[in-house]
Design an enzyme around this catalytic site. Sequence first.
Site, PDB file in Angstrom:
ATOM      1  N   ARG A  34      12.848   5.322  12.612  1.00  0.00           N
ATOM      2  CA  ARG A  34      11.615   6.107  12.534  1.00  0.00           C
ATOM      3  C   ARG A  34      10.758   5.844  13.778  1.00  0.00           C
ATOM      4  O   ARG A  34      11.289   5.563  14.840  1.00  0.00           O
ATOM      5  CB  ARG A  34      10.888   5.759  11.226  1.00  0.00           C
ATOM      6  CG  ARG A  34      11.742   6.108   9.979  1.00  0.00           C
ATOM      7  CD  ARG A  34      11.017   5.770   8.691  1.00  0.00           C
ATOM      8  NE  ARG A  34       9.774   6.537   8.558  1.00  0.00           N
ATOM      9  CZ  ARG A  34       8.836   6.268   7.640  1.00  0.00           C
ATOM     10  NH1 ARG A  34       9.015   5.273   6.773  1.00  0.00           N
ATOM     11  NH2 ARG A  34       7.750   6.989   7.594  1.00  0.00           N
ATOM     12  N   ALA A  51       3.069  -0.663   4.920  1.00  0.00           N
ATOM     13  CA  ALA A  51       2.639  -0.698   6.324  1.00  0.00           C
ATOM     14  C   ALA A  51       2.251  -2.100   6.787  1.00  0.00           C
ATOM     15  O   ALA A  51       2.341  -2.405   7.988  1.00  0.00           O
ATOM     16  CB  ALA A  51       1.467   0.260   6.521  1.00  0.00           C
ATOM     17  N   TYR A  59      10.726   9.357   1.332  1.00  0.00           N
ATOM     18  CA  TYR A  59      10.767   8.337   0.271  1.00  0.00           C
ATOM     19  C   TYR A  59      11.393   8.817  -1.031  1.00  0.00           C
ATOM     20  O   TYR A  59      11.534   8.026  -1.970  1.00  0.00           O
ATOM     21  CB  TYR A  59       9.336   7.827   0.008  1.00  0.00           C
ATOM     22  CG  TYR A  59       8.734   7.151   1.220  1.00  0.00           C
ATOM     23  CD1 TYR A  59       9.261   5.955   1.704  1.00  0.00           C
ATOM     24  CD2 TYR A  59       7.664   7.722   1.904  1.00  0.00           C
ATOM     25  CE1 TYR A  59       8.726   5.346   2.828  1.00  0.00           C
ATOM     26  CE2 TYR A  59       7.116   7.108   3.025  1.00  0.00           C
ATOM     27  CZ  TYR A  59       7.654   5.926   3.477  1.00  0.00           C
ATOM     28  OH  TYR A  59       7.129   5.314   4.583  1.00  0.00           O
ATOM     29  N   ARG A  94       4.359  11.103  -2.225  1.00  0.00           N
ATOM     30  CA  ARG A  94       4.246  10.700  -0.829  1.00  0.00           C
ATOM     31  C   ARG A  94       5.490  11.064  -0.017  1.00  0.00           C
ATOM     32  O   ARG A  94       6.584  10.549  -0.303  1.00  0.00           O
ATOM     33  CB  ARG A  94       4.085   9.174  -0.850  1.00  0.00           C
ATOM     34  CG  ARG A  94       4.030   8.550   0.482  1.00  0.00           C
ATOM     35  CD  ARG A  94       4.038   7.036   0.376  1.00  0.00           C
ATOM     36  NE  ARG A  94       3.834   6.502   1.679  1.00  0.00           N
ATOM     37  CZ  ARG A  94       4.132   5.285   2.051  1.00  0.00           C
ATOM     38  NH1 ARG A  94       4.627   4.432   1.178  1.00  0.00           N
ATOM     39  NH2 ARG A  94       3.921   4.907   3.278  1.00  0.00           N
ATOM     40  N   PRO A 129       0.786  -1.222   0.000  1.00  0.00           N
ATOM     41  CA  PRO A 129       0.000   0.000   0.000  1.00  0.00           C
ATOM     42  C   PRO A 129       0.823   1.280   0.000  1.00  0.00           C
ATOM     43  O   PRO A 129       1.850   1.367   0.660  1.00  0.00           O
ATOM     44  CB  PRO A 129      -0.827  -0.097   1.290  1.00  0.00           C
ATOM     45  CG  PRO A 129      -0.158  -1.139   2.107  1.00  0.00           C
ATOM     46  CD  PRO A 129       0.503  -2.071   1.160  1.00  0.00           C
ATOM     47  N   ASN A 130       0.309   2.237  -0.777  1.00  0.00           N
ATOM     48  CA  ASN A 130       0.835   3.608  -0.852  1.00  0.00           C
ATOM     49  C   ASN A 130       2.158   3.745  -1.600  1.00  0.00           C
ATOM     50  O   ASN A 130       2.617   4.862  -1.837  1.00  0.00           O
ATOM     51  CB  ASN A 130       0.949   4.245   0.553  1.00  0.00           C
ATOM     52  CG  ASN A 130      -0.396   4.319   1.238  1.00  0.00           C
ATOM     53  OD1 ASN A 130      -1.339   4.844   0.649  1.00  0.00           O
ATOM     54  ND2 ASN A 130      -0.526   3.777   2.432  1.00  0.00           N
ATOM     55  N   HIS A 161      12.753  -2.208   2.242  1.00  0.00           N
ATOM     56  CA  HIS A 161      12.109  -0.942   2.622  1.00  0.00           C
ATOM     57  C   HIS A 161      12.960   0.207   2.134  1.00  0.00           C
ATOM     58  O   HIS A 161      14.184   0.194   2.316  1.00  0.00           O
ATOM     59  CB  HIS A 161      11.941  -0.858   4.150  1.00  0.00           C
ATOM     60  CG  HIS A 161      11.081  -1.959   4.657  1.00  0.00           C
ATOM     61  ND1 HIS A 161       9.723  -1.963   4.490  1.00  0.00           N
ATOM     62  CD2 HIS A 161      11.400  -3.138   5.243  1.00  0.00           C
ATOM     63  CE1 HIS A 161       9.227  -3.092   4.972  1.00  0.00           C
ATOM     64  NE2 HIS A 161      10.221  -3.825   5.431  1.00  0.00           N
ATOM     65  N   ASN A 185       8.101  -5.400  -0.811  1.00  0.00           N
ATOM     66  CA  ASN A 185       8.003  -4.290   0.129  1.00  0.00           C
ATOM     67  C   ASN A 185       6.534  -4.233   0.543  1.00  0.00           C
ATOM     68  O   ASN A 185       5.704  -3.696  -0.190  1.00  0.00           O
ATOM     69  CB  ASN A 185       8.428  -2.967  -0.518  1.00  0.00           C
ATOM     70  CG  ASN A 185       8.349  -1.808   0.475  1.00  0.00           C
ATOM     71  OD1 ASN A 185       7.783  -1.940   1.552  1.00  0.00           O
ATOM     72  ND2 ASN A 185       8.908  -0.668   0.094  1.00  0.00           N
ATOM     73  N   GLU A 198      12.903  -9.058   1.773  1.00  0.00           N
ATOM     74  CA  GLU A 198      12.044  -7.903   2.055  1.00  0.00           C
ATOM     75  C   GLU A 198      12.856  -6.609   1.905  1.00  0.00           C
ATOM     76  O   GLU A 198      14.024  -6.566   2.291  1.00  0.00           O
ATOM     77  CB  GLU A 198      11.497  -8.029   3.484  1.00  0.00           C
ATOM     78  CG  GLU A 198      10.524  -6.923   3.852  1.00  0.00           C
ATOM     79  CD  GLU A 198       9.804  -7.230   5.160  1.00  0.00           C
ATOM     80  OE1 GLU A 198       9.090  -8.247   5.240  1.00  0.00           O
ATOM     81  OE2 GLU A 198       9.967  -6.436   6.123  1.00  0.00           O
TER      82      GLU A 198
HETATM   83  C1  DQA Z   1       8.083   1.300   3.881  1.00  0.00           C
HETATM   84  C2  DQA Z   1       8.155   1.534   5.400  1.00  0.00           C
HETATM   85  C3  DQA Z   1       6.800   1.293   6.047  1.00  0.00           C
HETATM   86  O1  DQA Z   1       6.884   1.538   7.445  1.00  0.00           O
HETATM   87  C4  DQA Z   1       5.757   2.211   5.468  1.00  0.00           C
HETATM   88  O2  DQA Z   1       4.489   1.941   6.032  1.00  0.00           O
HETATM   89  C5  DQA Z   1       5.710   2.129   3.981  1.00  0.00           C
HETATM   90  C6  DQA Z   1       6.976   2.114   3.248  1.00  0.00           C
HETATM   91  C7  DQA Z   1       9.399   1.680   3.183  1.00  0.00           C
HETATM   92  O3  DQA Z   1       9.568   1.294   2.026  1.00  0.00           O
HETATM   93  O4  DQA Z   1      10.247   2.368   3.766  1.00  0.00           O
HETATM   94  O5  DQA Z   1       4.642   2.169   3.374  1.00  0.00           O
HETATM   95  O6  DQA Z   1       7.842  -0.077   3.659  1.00  0.00           O
END
Ligand code: DQA
Length: 149
Positions: free
Chosen positions: A106, A76, A22, A17, A9-10, A99, A73, A97
């Site tokens: 954070r 959240a 990011y 964003r 998501p997102n 990020h 990835n 995985e």
């Molecule tokens: C994320 C880190 C997560 O905590 C966050 O909710 C994301 C992006 C990252 O790529 O740094 O959506 O996975």
Amino acid sequence: MNLLVINGPNLNLLGLREPDIYGKQTFSDLIDMINEVCKSEGISVTTYQSNHEGAIVDTIQEAYGKYDGIVINPGAYTHYSIAILDALKAVSIPTIEVHLSDIHSREEFRNVSITGNAALKIIYGLGFEGYKRAIIEMKEYLEGKNING
Ligand code: DQA
């Protein structure tokens, strides 16, 4: 080698964003980079993005027998999705995985990765470069080389 890259998501809103966290590059820039790296490494890649937990679970289940490795990835969902963790464990496809941000520097709730329990390793805080590393390390792993957990 068939690789599945899943973004949760997102991540489709990259560029817009929280660019201070990011970066300014867009999701489409990320997909282009993934495709380029895979092309130059001779890897066949499929990319998938969803904002929905169940859709990600379905995609992981459908990956069984089709893909040699997964780079994910989970956004959240990383921090609380036992369903995605269980799906990764169920299909037992080697997974790395990634990020973009440094989840350990954070908010406290980002310190824990539930989904990472099914991963060979977790790469974080390297931006787009983290995906590149994950892809190359997955290739090395599938070729029988050791990777550092
Ligand atoms: C994320 C880190 C997560 O905590 C966050 O909710 C994301 C992006 C990252 O790529 O740094 O959506 O996975």
